[in-house]
Design an enzyme around this catalytic site. Sequence first.
Site, PDB file in Angstrom:
ATOM      1  N   CYS A   2       0.760  -1.161  -0.123  1.00  0.00           N
ATOM      2  CA  CYS A   2       0.006  -0.076  -0.102  1.00  0.00           C
ATOM      3  C   CYS A   2       0.982   1.315  -0.102  1.00  0.00           C
ATOM      4  CB  CYS A   2      -0.819   0.077   1.283  1.00  0.00           C
ATOM      5  SG  CYS A   2      -1.758  -1.449   1.619  1.00  0.00           S
ATOM      6  N   ARG A  27       1.292   2.067  -6.104  1.00  0.00           N
ATOM      7  CA  ARG A  27       1.897   0.873  -4.826  1.00  0.00           C
ATOM      8  C   ARG A  27       0.627   0.094  -4.781  1.00  0.00           C
ATOM      9  NH1 ARG A  27       6.202   1.334  -2.229  1.00  0.00           N
ATOM     10  NH2 ARG A  27       5.107  -0.087  -0.565  1.00  0.00           N
ATOM     11  N   TRP A  75      -4.015  -1.826  -1.373  1.00  0.00           N
ATOM     12  CA  TRP A  75      -4.060  -3.071  -2.213  1.00  0.00           C
ATOM     13  C   TRP A  75      -4.286  -4.200  -1.433  1.00  0.00           C
ATOM     14  CZ3 TRP A  75      -1.354  -7.685  -2.855  1.00  0.00           C
ATOM     15  CH2 TRP A  75      -1.550  -8.141  -4.161  1.00  0.00           C
ATOM     16  N   ASN A 101       0.961  -0.593   6.003  1.00  0.00           N
ATOM     17  CA  ASN A 101       1.266  -1.337   4.767  1.00  0.00           C
ATOM     18  C   ASN A 101       2.034  -2.694   5.341  1.00  0.00           C
ATOM     19  OD1 ASN A 101       2.210  -2.267   2.581  1.00  0.00           O
ATOM     20  ND2 ASN A 101       4.165  -0.951   2.643  1.00  0.00           N
ATOM     21  N   GLY A 102       1.412  -3.819   4.705  1.00  0.00           N
ATOM     22  CA  GLY A 102       2.198  -5.015   5.306  1.00  0.00           C
ATOM     23  C   GLY A 102       1.106  -6.151   5.752  1.00  0.00           C
ATOM     24  N   GLU A 483       9.665 -12.476 -21.192  1.00  0.00           N
ATOM     25  CA  GLU A 483       9.122 -11.290 -20.949  1.00  0.00           C
ATOM     26  C   GLU A 483       8.302 -10.651 -21.783  1.00  0.00           C
ATOM     27  OE1 GLU A 483       9.778  -9.410 -18.321  1.00  0.00           O
ATOM     28  OE2 GLU A 483       9.400  -7.299 -18.866  1.00  0.00           O
ATOM     29  N   LYS A 487       4.777  -9.200 -20.460  1.00  0.00           N
ATOM     30  CA  LYS A 487       4.050  -7.843 -20.657  1.00  0.00           C
ATOM     31  C   LYS A 487       2.849  -8.056 -21.338  1.00  0.00           C
ATOM     32  CE  LYS A 487       6.037  -5.764 -18.821  1.00  0.00           C
ATOM     33  NZ  LYS A 487       7.251  -6.235 -18.085  1.00  0.00           N
ATOM     34  N   GLU A 490       0.110  -9.125 -18.769  1.00  0.00           N
ATOM     35  CA  GLU A 490      -0.200  -8.221 -17.448  1.00  0.00           C
ATOM     36  C   GLU A 490      -0.974  -7.057 -17.956  1.00  0.00           C
ATOM     37  OE1 GLU A 490       4.270  -6.593 -16.580  1.00  0.00           O
ATOM     38  OE2 GLU A 490       2.888  -6.814 -15.000  1.00  0.00           O
ATOM     39  N   HIS A 506       7.290 -30.496 -27.455  1.00  0.00           N
ATOM     40  CA  HIS A 506       7.125 -31.517 -26.405  1.00  0.00           C
ATOM     41  C   HIS A 506       5.669 -31.154 -25.790  1.00  0.00           C
ATOM     42  CE1 HIS A 506      11.023 -32.824 -26.843  1.00  0.00           C
ATOM     43  NE2 HIS A 506      11.605 -31.525 -27.028  1.00  0.00           N
ATOM     44  N   LYS A 602       2.772  -2.262  -7.811  1.00  0.00           N
ATOM     45  CA  LYS A 602       4.113  -1.716  -8.446  1.00  0.00           C
ATOM     46  C   LYS A 602       5.181  -2.797  -7.552  1.00  0.00           C
ATOM     47  CE  LYS A 602       7.386  -0.337 -11.190  1.00  0.00           C
ATOM     48  NZ  LYS A 602       7.559  -0.999 -12.259  1.00  0.00           N
TER      49      LYS A 602
HETATM   50  O1  M6R Z   1      10.760  -4.570  -7.922  1.00  0.00           O
HETATM   51  P1  M6R Z   1      11.205  -5.899  -8.600  1.00  0.00           P
HETATM   52  O2  M6R Z   1      12.097  -5.790  -9.623  1.00  0.00           O
HETATM   53  O3  M6R Z   1      11.651  -6.694  -7.565  1.00  0.00           O
HETATM   54  O4  M6R Z   1       9.632  -6.672  -9.089  1.00  0.00           O
HETATM   55  C1  M6R Z   1       9.598  -7.907  -9.446  1.00  0.00           C
HETATM   56  C2  M6R Z   1       8.199  -8.107 -10.057  1.00  0.00           C
HETATM   57  O5  M6R Z   1       7.396  -7.732  -9.155  1.00  0.00           O
HETATM   58  C3  M6R Z   1       7.980  -7.088 -11.327  1.00  0.00           C
HETATM   59  O6  M6R Z   1       9.157  -7.256 -12.175  1.00  0.00           O
HETATM   60  C4  M6R Z   1       6.669  -7.451 -11.705  1.00  0.00           C
HETATM   61  O7  M6R Z   1       6.941  -8.909 -12.517  1.00  0.00           O
HETATM   62  C5  M6R Z   1       6.285  -6.490 -13.026  1.00  0.00           C
HETATM   63  N1  M6R Z   1       5.122  -6.307 -12.839  1.00  0.00           N
HETATM   64  C6  M6R Z   1       6.699  -6.867 -14.163  1.00  0.00           C
HETATM   65  O8  M6R Z   1       6.100  -5.934 -15.379  1.00  0.00           O
END
Ligand code: M6R
Length: 607
Positions: A2, A27, A75, A101-102, A483, A487, A490, A506, A602
């Site tokens: 959060c 966040r 969140w 937060n936590g 990746e 992308k 997400e 496979h 994030k």
């Molecule tokens: O802050 P970090 O690099 O540790 O974050 C890792 C993942 O949470 C982050 O890369 C996540 O997969 C992104 N949403 C990808 O776009």
Amino acid sequence: MCGIIGYAGHRPAVPVIIEGLRRLEYRGYDSAGVAFVQNKELNIVRAEGKLANLETKLESINVTMATSGIGHTRWATHGVPVERNAHPHCCQDGSLAIIHNGIIENYQQLKAELLEKGYEFRSETDTEVCANLIAECLRSTGSLDTAISMALQRAEGAYAIVVCDSRNPGTLYAARQSSPLVMGIGQGENFLASDIPAFLPYTRDVVFLEDGEMVRIDANSWSVMNVKDLSPVEKQVHHITWDVQAAQKGGYKHFMLKEIFEQPRVISDCLTGRMDWKQRTVTLPELEQAAIPSRLHIVACGTSFHAGLWGKQLLEQWAGVPVSVEIASEFRYRQPIMQQGEAVLVISQSGETADTLAGLRLAKEQGLPVIGLCNVVGSSIAREADTVVYTQAGPEISVASTKAMTSQMTALALLALYWGIRKGVLPDETRRAAVDGLEKLPGQLESELPRMREEAKRLAREYSSARSFFFLGRGLSYPLALEGALKLKEISYIHAEGYAAGEMKHGPIALIDPEFPTFAVAPADDLYPKVKSNLQEVQARSGRIIALVHPGADLAVDSPWVMAEAWGPLSSFLALPALQLFSYEAADYLGKDVDQPRNLAKSVTVE
Ligand code: M6R
């Protein structure tokens, strides 16, 4: 996961808090709320959904009198994302408000004890339990700092909390354990927040709080103490040099697009101070004192994990260091075999990812040196690692990580060159070619990006009706394929799977039909002939193909996408933005919330 902010000062607090929350919305954003004291009364205003909903609610309330208060964007971790679970929460008699937060892991047990004592609860949150636990401790001690200390010693798990007392509203208390919390020191005003941008328009002087620390602020003073015994803790004030503009959109429609276009600068910034252009060599001053490990364990999540997979290949090839790469949430719960002479490299943009931080701590417990590859200065991982190599990419706001991966790949390439040179195993010819390639790379990418965007836009429109996608690659292009798939799924919510192209036969190839397209990363490297055959197998099943190729490629696919060439492995730096732009354009075309995709945050500070 959060965003929290506390303000004690001389301005109307609520607008300062709302502005801070806006910069923390990345966040988490399923609800938001503020608490402030006016006319001796504690007011709590909360709203489900984005911050704009809270602002609409506040429009009908006169909030100009309060000069201190707290605010939160949530969140959800406990309880559904509805208004009653939004923060701030208050204790039963309404005297204390708290933001958190936590996750307090033993909150059910604490709640049961409080229920027995007659407390009633209005939400399902662990935070309301914490508010009542502090109130209960306050009954026995009479002093709020002691009460917070007593309560937090009973709480297990992760927290950054800020507490506001309606009887003394100008003073705020905060504490942290495994969740980010920083303090901003202003003139006649002080701030508490999960992240620096929250208060950057007001001050650049920052104190980074550590686990087990508690802080008390009012408009004119601040003090830090040990949460257990309230003994004073000396802290250093750091001056931040980057400005808030860097965290704004700068004319682009979305942060993601801005961050994709920042990548040429990100590469240059990451090279800064690490290249000796005259000698055509690389130096990593941060690692000069550290021994080269006999084996490197890379631990990371999401995009950072993909960067790690990419870096492994160069570290093995150029530096001769054996590398294993593991997802942090798996690594932390295994008993990985780590031996003397080895090292762990944790990769994290935010430096706050809970699983990666746990992996770091596991490695340290076993006595291994930990190198952090981080973007956020002063983040938990940066502070707990033995050595930090900063990626120097600037704040990344979009939830979808883009420039962070480019900066991580740049730093990993530098690390592979640096260790290869130090060990004397990197051929001179490779060193020179790599340095030449790196020197040209930012300019090359800068001039390619506008054309790439146009092509991405065209292809995204053509293919955005697909319900599923494969992303394929081999060698260095395999992590890029992973990746690309991450992308696309997400931000556009189109189902996508990344595979090593050789794995298709496979099993996954069974899914191919004319409605299930494939996006291949097929540069002109040694593995190109192999990828070509894999793609022919896809075509034989009537699968449509987009293929990122180099000029002259002899691939007869539906949509060849010719990209510019860079030296050897550096071609990845031109393929990655193409994948990012394809996802961006698809998501934007489909009208998705590009910067704040559903169900994501994030910085993943819970496991
Ligand atoms: O802050 P970090 O690099 O540790 O974050 C890792 C993942 O949470 C982050 O890369 C996540 O997969 C992104 N949403 C990808 O776009």
